[in-house]
Design a protein around this motif. Structure first.
Motif, mmCIF file in Angstrom:
data_model
loop_
_atom_site.group_PDB
_atom_site.id
_atom_site.type_symbol
_atom_site.label_atom_id
_atom_site.label_comp_id
_atom_site.label_asym_id
_atom_site.label_seq_id
_atom_site.Cartn_x
_atom_site.Cartn_y
_atom_site.Cartn_z
ATOM 1 N N ARG A 265 0.806 -1.220 0.000
ATOM 2 C CA ARG A 265 0.000 0.000 0.000
ATOM 3 C C ARG A 265 0.838 1.269 0.000
ATOM 4 O O ARG A 265 0.441 2.310 0.531
ATOM 5 N N GLY A 266 2.030 1.198 -0.606
ATOM 6 C CA GLY A 266 2.871 2.373 -0.734
ATOM 7 C C GLY A 266 3.547 2.824 0.536
ATOM 8 O O GLY A 266 4.105 3.924 0.594
ATOM 9 N N SER A 283 4.198 8.664 -0.191
ATOM 10 C CA SER A 283 4.117 8.049 -1.514
ATOM 11 C C SER A 283 3.055 8.740 -2.359
ATOM 12 O O SER A 283 2.058 9.246 -1.826
ATOM 13 N N PRO A 284 3.207 8.751 -3.686
ATOM 14 C CA PRO A 284 2.211 9.383 -4.564
ATOM 15 C C PRO A 284 0.926 8.587 -4.699
ATOM 16 O O PRO A 284 -0.098 9.131 -5.103
ATOM 17 N N ASP A 285 0.947 7.293 -4.391
ATOM 18 C CA ASP A 285 -0.266 6.479 -4.421
ATOM 19 C C ASP A 285 -0.103 5.307 -3.468
ATOM 20 O O ASP A 285 0.913 5.182 -2.787
ATOM 21 N N GLU A 286 -1.130 4.444 -3.408
ATOM 22 C CA GLU A 286 -1.104 3.325 -2.468
ATOM 23 C C GLU A 286 -0.669 2.021 -3.118
ATOM 24 O O GLU A 286 -0.835 0.954 -2.527
ATOM 25 N N ALA A 287 -0.105 2.079 -4.300
ATOM 26 C CA ALA A 287 0.393 0.860 -4.927
ATOM 27 C C ALA A 287 1.574 0.316 -4.139
ATOM 28 O O ALA A 287 2.400 1.079 -3.615
ATOM 29 N N SER A 306 2.110 0.230 -9.598
ATOM 30 C CA SER A 306 1.394 1.060 -10.558
ATOM 31 C C SER A 306 2.327 1.563 -11.653
ATOM 32 O O SER A 306 1.953 2.414 -12.464
#
Length: 356
Positions: A265-266, A283-287, A306
Motif C-alpha cells: 500500500r505504498g 508516496s504518490p499512491d497506495e500501490a 502502478s
C-alpha cells in the motif's frame, strides 16, 4: 506453526504476497516444482522480454533473472541481451554479485544458483529438499519438539517454499531469505549452508522478503511489519518496531545509521538511528512498493505496482516517469545514471533526462 495442506498454503501465499502472484503462477507453467528443479531452462528468443524479477551488475555486465529459470546477459549497457542456460526451470526471484565474476541467484523451490564466471554458467547449490533436511538436522541437534515437528512437515511438503532475496557479502559469503522464515548462510561459496533461523527471532515463521547489508550491519524485512537488524554481521539480531504492520518487500541502507523499508500500500519508512525510530516517506499512491536501489549520488529510487519510478526528495517519493510502466518488479541504477526496470515485458532502459 499449524499444519497446512497444499491448498491452504497456496491460498495463504496469494493473500499475503499478492505482489509476487505473477511469479508464483509462472513456475514452469504449472509443472511440479520437483521436476522444474531438475529440468534446465528452455531457450527462447523472447528471454529478455519474459517476466523478469531480479537484475544486477557483474562488473560492466548486466544480469537479469526471471520466470522458468531464465537468465539474460548484456555486455553493451542493455542495448542487446542474450540468454544463457541454467540447470532449473523454476522462477528466479533475485540475483546479486560480489564482484565482476562471483554471484548468486535464488528462486522458487528453494533454489540457489551460483556462478563464478559473470553469469555465463550456473550450478545448483541448494534446493528446497536440501533446505528441509538441513533445518531438520539442526532442529534434531537442539532436541526441541516444536522445531523438529515443523522441520519434519517441511520435509513432507517438499520443495514448495521460494527464496526471495540474497545478500552477497563476499565471493564465498552469502545469505538467502525466503518464505516461512527461511534464512540460510554460506561461507564457502555454496558448498555448505547453515540456518540463521534462531538468530532472527521469528517464531511464527513469517515470510522474509528482502535482505540488505552494509559492513557489519544487516537488515531483514518481511510480512506483518517484520524488521530485524544485526550490527555484528548476523551473529545476533534485534527486533525493530515500526508503525506499519503490513508486509515490507524491500529495504535499503543508504548511509551510516539510516535504514529505509517499504512495501504494501505504498508504505515507506525511514530510520536515521539504526531502527529505533521511524518517519514515513510520503508516496504518490497506495500501490505496493516492490523494489529499490541507491544512486551513486546517494538518492533513493523505488518502483511500485502502478508502474512508477520514484526518487526520494525531502521525505517524499516523487515519480520521475509521467507515463506509467507495467507493474514493476525490480530496478537497477548504473554509474552512467541509467535506470533499468523489470516487469512482465522484461527489461526496460530509462536513459538520463529521457521523457517517460
Amino acid at each position: 506453526m499449524p499444519v497446512m495442506n497444499s491448498v491452504h498454503r497456496h491460498v495463504a501465499w496469494c493473500l499475503l504476497w499478492g505482489v509476487l502472484l505473477m511469479s508464483t503462477l509462472s513456475i514452469a507453467k504449472g509443472a511440479p516444482v520437483e521436476s522444474a528443479l531438475e529440468r534446465p531452462s528452455v531457450a527462447t528468443a523472447m528471454a529478455a522480454h519474459s517476466y523478469l524479477l531480479g537484475i544486477a551488475q557483474a562488473g560492466a555486465r548486466l544480469v537479469a533473472v526471471g520466470e522458468r529459470g531464465i537468465v539474460v546477459l548484456s555486455d553493451d549497457s542493455g542495448a542487446s541481451w542474450r540468454q544463457v542456460q541454467t540447470p532449473v526451470s523454476v522462477t528466479l526471484t533475485a540475483v546479486r554479485f560480489a564482484d565482476a565474476r562471483n554471484g548468486y541467484a535464488v528462486g522458487h523451490g528453494g533454489s540457489v544458483l551460483v556462478t563464478t564466471d559473470a553469469g555465463e554458467s550456473w550450478t545448483l547449490s541448494l534446493d528446497g529438499r536440501r533446505i528441509a533436511q538441513l533445518i531438520l538436522a539442526t532442529a534434531r541437534e537442539k532436541g526441541e519438539a516444536r522445531p523438529i515437528a515443523y522441520a519434519e512437515r517441511m520435509v513432507e511438503e517438499g520443495p514448495d517454499k521460494p527464496l526471495l532475496d540474497v545478500l552477497v557479502r563476499a565471493p564465498l559469503n552469502a545469505v538467502v531469505v525466503g518464505a516461512y522464515g527461511i534464512v540460510l548462510s554460506t561461507t564457502d561459496g555454496g558448498k555448505t549452508w547453515s540456518s540463521w533461523g534462531d538468530q532472527i527471532q521469528n517464531p511464527g515463521a513469517l515470510h522474509l522478503s528482502a535482505i540488505r547489508g552494509e559492513g557489519q550491519q544487516i537488515v531483514i524485512v518481511g510480512e506483518q511489519g517484520l524488521v530485524r537488524i544485526s550490527e555484528d554481521g548476523g551473529a545476533t539480531f534485534s527486533v525493530a518496531q515500526t508503525p506499519y504492520r503490513g508486509s515490507y518487500f524491500t529495504a535499503e541502507i543508504p548511509s551510516g545509521r539510516e535504514i529505509v523499508v517499504a512495501g504494501l500500500r505504498g508504505n515507506a519508512l525511514r530510520s536515521e538511528d539504526g531502527g529505533k525510530t521511524w518517519t514515513p516517506l510520503i508516496s504518490p499512491d497506495e500501490a505496493s512498493i516492490t523494489a529499490s536501489a541507491i544512486q551513486s549520488d546517494g538518492h533513493l529510487v523505488l518502483v511500485n505496482q502502478s508502474g512508477l519510478i520514484m526518487r526520494e526528495r525531502g521525505g517524499k517519493l516523487e515519480p520521475i516517469n509521467s507515463r506509467p510502466f507495467p507493474p514493476l518488479n525490480g530496478v537497477l541504477l548504473t554509474s552512467d545514471l541509467k535506470i533499468f526496470v523489470l516487469s512482465q515485458l522484461g527489461v526496460t532502459t530509462v536513459k538520463p533526462g529521457e521523457k517517460q
